[in-house]
Design a protein around this motif. Sequence first.
Motif, PDB file in Angstrom:
ATOM      1  N   PHE A 203      60.188  61.612   8.669  1.00  0.00           N
ATOM      2  CA  PHE A 203      58.957  62.322   9.041  1.00  0.00           C
ATOM      3  C   PHE A 203      59.244  63.807   9.257  1.00  0.00           C
ATOM      4  CE2 PHE A 203      55.239  63.566  11.468  1.00  0.00           C
ATOM      5  CZ  PHE A 203      54.229  62.806  10.902  1.00  0.00           C
ATOM      6  N   ALA A 204      60.413  64.115   9.817  1.00  0.00           N
ATOM      7  CA  ALA A 204      60.793  65.518  10.014  1.00  0.00           C
ATOM      8  C   ALA A 204      60.947  66.234   8.676  1.00  0.00           C
ATOM      9  CB  ALA A 204      62.093  65.606  10.817  1.00  0.00           C
ATOM     10  N   LEU A 205      61.402  65.518   7.657  1.00  0.00           N
ATOM     11  CA  LEU A 205      61.502  66.119   6.323  1.00  0.00           C
ATOM     12  C   LEU A 205      60.113  66.392   5.755  1.00  0.00           C
ATOM     13  CD1 LEU A 205      64.485  64.055   4.911  1.00  0.00           C
ATOM     14  CD2 LEU A 205      64.444  66.526   5.301  1.00  0.00           C
ATOM     15  N   TYR A 206      59.161  65.524   6.075  1.00  0.00           N
ATOM     16  CA  TYR A 206      57.768  65.813   5.707  1.00  0.00           C
ATOM     17  C   TYR A 206      57.308  67.107   6.377  1.00  0.00           C
ATOM     18  CZ  TYR A 206      52.919  66.008   7.205  1.00  0.00           C
ATOM     19  OH  TYR A 206      51.676  66.479   7.553  1.00  0.00           O
ATOM     20  N   VAL A 207      57.623  67.253   7.665  1.00  0.00           N
ATOM     21  CA  VAL A 207      57.241  68.476   8.387  1.00  0.00           C
ATOM     22  C   VAL A 207      57.879  69.693   7.725  1.00  0.00           C
ATOM     23  CG1 VAL A 207      57.406  69.708  10.587  1.00  0.00           C
ATOM     24  CG2 VAL A 207      56.853  67.268  10.573  1.00  0.00           C
ATOM     25  N   GLN A 208      59.156  69.565   7.362  1.00  0.00           N
ATOM     26  CA  GLN A 208      59.860  70.671   6.698  1.00  0.00           C
ATOM     27  C   GLN A 208      59.195  71.004   5.364  1.00  0.00           C
ATOM     28  OE1 GLN A 208      62.217  72.480   7.855  1.00  0.00           O
ATOM     29  NE2 GLN A 208      63.336  73.404   6.160  1.00  0.00           N
TER      30      GLN A 208
ATOM     31  N   GLY B  10      65.938  57.137   0.544  1.00  0.00           N
ATOM     32  CA  GLY B  10      65.658  56.018   1.430  1.00  0.00           C
ATOM     33  C   GLY B  10      64.440  56.142   2.313  1.00  0.00           C
ATOM     34  N   ALA B  11      63.746  57.283   2.284  1.00  0.00           N
ATOM     35  CA  ALA B  11      62.569  57.452   3.136  1.00  0.00           C
ATOM     36  C   ALA B  11      61.458  56.474   2.774  1.00  0.00           C
ATOM     37  CB  ALA B  11      62.049  58.891   3.028  1.00  0.00           C
ATOM     38  N   SER B  12      61.472  55.974   1.546  1.00  0.00           N
ATOM     39  CA  SER B  12      60.436  55.032   1.118  1.00  0.00           C
ATOM     40  C   SER B  12      60.454  53.736   1.922  1.00  0.00           C
ATOM     41  CB  SER B  12      60.611  54.694  -0.366  1.00  0.00           C
ATOM     42  OG  SER B  12      60.396  55.843  -1.167  1.00  0.00           O
ATOM     43  N   ALA B  13      61.568  53.454   2.599  1.00  0.00           N
ATOM     44  CA  ALA B  13      61.662  52.230   3.397  1.00  0.00           C
ATOM     45  C   ALA B  13      60.820  52.310   4.663  1.00  0.00           C
ATOM     46  CB  ALA B  13      63.119  51.954   3.764  1.00  0.00           C
ATOM     47  N   TYR B  14      60.417  53.524   5.038  1.00  0.00           N
ATOM     48  CA  TYR B  14      59.651  53.735   6.267  1.00  0.00           C
ATOM     49  C   TYR B  14      58.228  54.140   5.876  1.00  0.00           C
ATOM     50  CZ  TYR B  14      64.336  53.682   8.177  1.00  0.00           C
ATOM     51  OH  TYR B  14      65.613  53.303   8.514  1.00  0.00           O
ATOM     52  N   PRO B  15      57.302  53.180   5.801  1.00  0.00           N
ATOM     53  CA  PRO B  15      55.984  53.415   5.191  1.00  0.00           C
ATOM     54  C   PRO B  15      55.209  54.593   5.753  1.00  0.00           C
ATOM     55  CG  PRO B  15      56.327  51.069   5.473  1.00  0.00           C
ATOM     56  CD  PRO B  15      57.485  51.748   6.160  1.00  0.00           C
ATOM     57  N   ILE B  16      55.185  54.768   7.070  1.00  0.00           N
ATOM     58  CA  ILE B  16      54.374  55.860   7.628  1.00  0.00           C
ATOM     59  C   ILE B  16      54.918  57.212   7.182  1.00  0.00           C
ATOM     60  CG2 ILE B  16      53.654  57.003   9.765  1.00  0.00           C
ATOM     61  CD1 ILE B  16      53.552  54.198  11.045  1.00  0.00           C
TER      62      ILE B  16
ATOM     63  N   ASP C 146      45.950  49.424   6.115  1.00  0.00           N
ATOM     64  CA  ASP C 146      44.868  50.320   6.508  1.00  0.00           C
ATOM     65  C   ASP C 146      45.387  51.589   7.201  1.00  0.00           C
ATOM     66  OD1 ASP C 146      42.106  50.745   6.344  1.00  0.00           O
ATOM     67  OD2 ASP C 146      41.796  50.189   8.435  1.00  0.00           O
ATOM     68  N   LEU C 147      46.522  52.102   6.763  1.00  0.00           N
ATOM     69  CA  LEU C 147      47.117  53.295   7.373  1.00  0.00           C
ATOM     70  C   LEU C 147      46.514  54.547   6.721  1.00  0.00           C
ATOM     71  CD1 LEU C 147      50.815  52.035   7.470  1.00  0.00           C
ATOM     72  CD2 LEU C 147      49.196  52.112   9.375  1.00  0.00           C
ATOM     73  N   ILE C 148      45.249  54.824   7.042  1.00  0.00           N
ATOM     74  CA  ILE C 148      44.490  55.845   6.314  1.00  0.00           C
ATOM     75  C   ILE C 148      44.396  57.186   7.044  1.00  0.00           C
ATOM     76  CG2 ILE C 148      43.124  54.095   5.134  1.00  0.00           C
ATOM     77  CD1 ILE C 148      40.818  54.744   7.059  1.00  0.00           C
ATOM     78  N   GLU C 149      44.914  57.272   8.266  1.00  0.00           N
ATOM     79  CA  GLU C 149      44.764  58.497   9.053  1.00  0.00           C
ATOM     80  C   GLU C 149      45.264  59.734   8.313  1.00  0.00           C
ATOM     81  OE1 GLU C 149      43.987  61.188  12.114  1.00  0.00           O
ATOM     82  OE2 GLU C 149      43.340  59.084  12.001  1.00  0.00           O
ATOM     83  N   GLY C 150      46.440  59.634   7.700  1.00  0.00           N
ATOM     84  CA  GLY C 150      47.030  60.790   7.030  1.00  0.00           C
ATOM     85  C   GLY C 150      46.161  61.343   5.914  1.00  0.00           C
TER      86      GLY C 150
END
Length: 400
Positions: free
Chosen positions: A214-219, A243-249, A286-290
């Motif tokens: 998630f921090a890499l997303y922020v970066q 490997g980030a694909s293993a963490y769905p959010i 249903d993880l639609i918030e993003g």
Amino acid sequence: MEGYISIREAAEKWGVSERRINQYCSEGRIPGAERFGTSWAIPESAEKPGDPRKQKKQAAPPKPKKAPELFPGFMPLINTPFEPGRCMQTIQKMKAGPKRDIALAEYHYFSGQAEKAMQETEVYLTAADSGIRLSACWIFAYSCLTMGRIDHARYALDEIKSTLAADGQTASPVRAMEAFVAFGAAVLLHLPLPEEMPPAEDFLPLLPPGVRAFALYVQAHYLYLKEEYSHSAGIVEAALAMGASAYPISAIYLHLVAVMDYMSMKQTDRAQRHLLTAWEIARPDDLIEGFGEHHGLLGAMLEAAIKPKWPEDFKRIIDITYRFSSGWRRVHNPVTGHDVADDLTTTEFAIAMLAARNWTTQEIAEHLDISANTVKKHIFEAMRKLGIKNRKDLKKYMLQ
């Protein structure tokens, strides 16, 4: 010229059986040994082979030092890998207690149920466990933002600062978490960055894998805001490949920032692939918030790819967009002094964003599969509401 000795002579020299010498030669462990019929000639200078088990043990590389565990319990759902569609089962398998409660609040926030998330985290805002308290404050702050409770959101962000200060300013894990929280809040709310930010390579290795993703997303989002679209997209692609694909959010958010990058570079096919991949990950749980949070930055890709096939889901995403952006502006505008447009419809906003990025009327029309006249009407209406007369001025009012 070097001479040779027989198997018998080698056995006497090294104190082993002739059978063992034959085995050494057959396995190629005596350099220079040559077969003659059914026997072997062994160089006089050859040394007795060592024990291969000992050699392997000596050759084994040292185990890497494990990074110190950073605030155990922080954002447990983000930090747990699971298959799409198994989010609730993953939470239910957690041991009953604060960690599972926080994971459930994460699920409710990321599935667009901010009010539930706010209620579930409020009781943990002063928890004794630092990881639980930080998680609660983080989720509570963004839930309150969505619910329009700005004072509550500011309180939670201040509580995060107090928690980090109390846990020791000099400890590396604490500084890593402080950097992540401060950097994340500034980037996601489009606020000025803290005056002193440690380099990402100093704090990223100290974060647990899911939070690191998630921090890499922020970066990547930060680089997008600096208009370094290729660099941002490169970070996303590398994070997903590593490997980030293993963490769905975290993966959903990474894919969404890739959409932002590729739309900015007018690479619509690549943008659409990332959007649909994010949707495939998000939809089963249903993880639609993003999707709602990023609507204004996605270059009308939701209108082009999601609305035609999933109209009811699209409506729910737009509802999240209105609620989140309303709270977002109430924090963003006063701090930055920028009057980001707040009276446009989501369609007007999306089209105005593309126009502000120098997309032509025809390009926008083809992207959305609508007529050029319809595009012109939306842009005209957006400029009328904003009180401006040309497209160049649109950029002053659009999210950057």
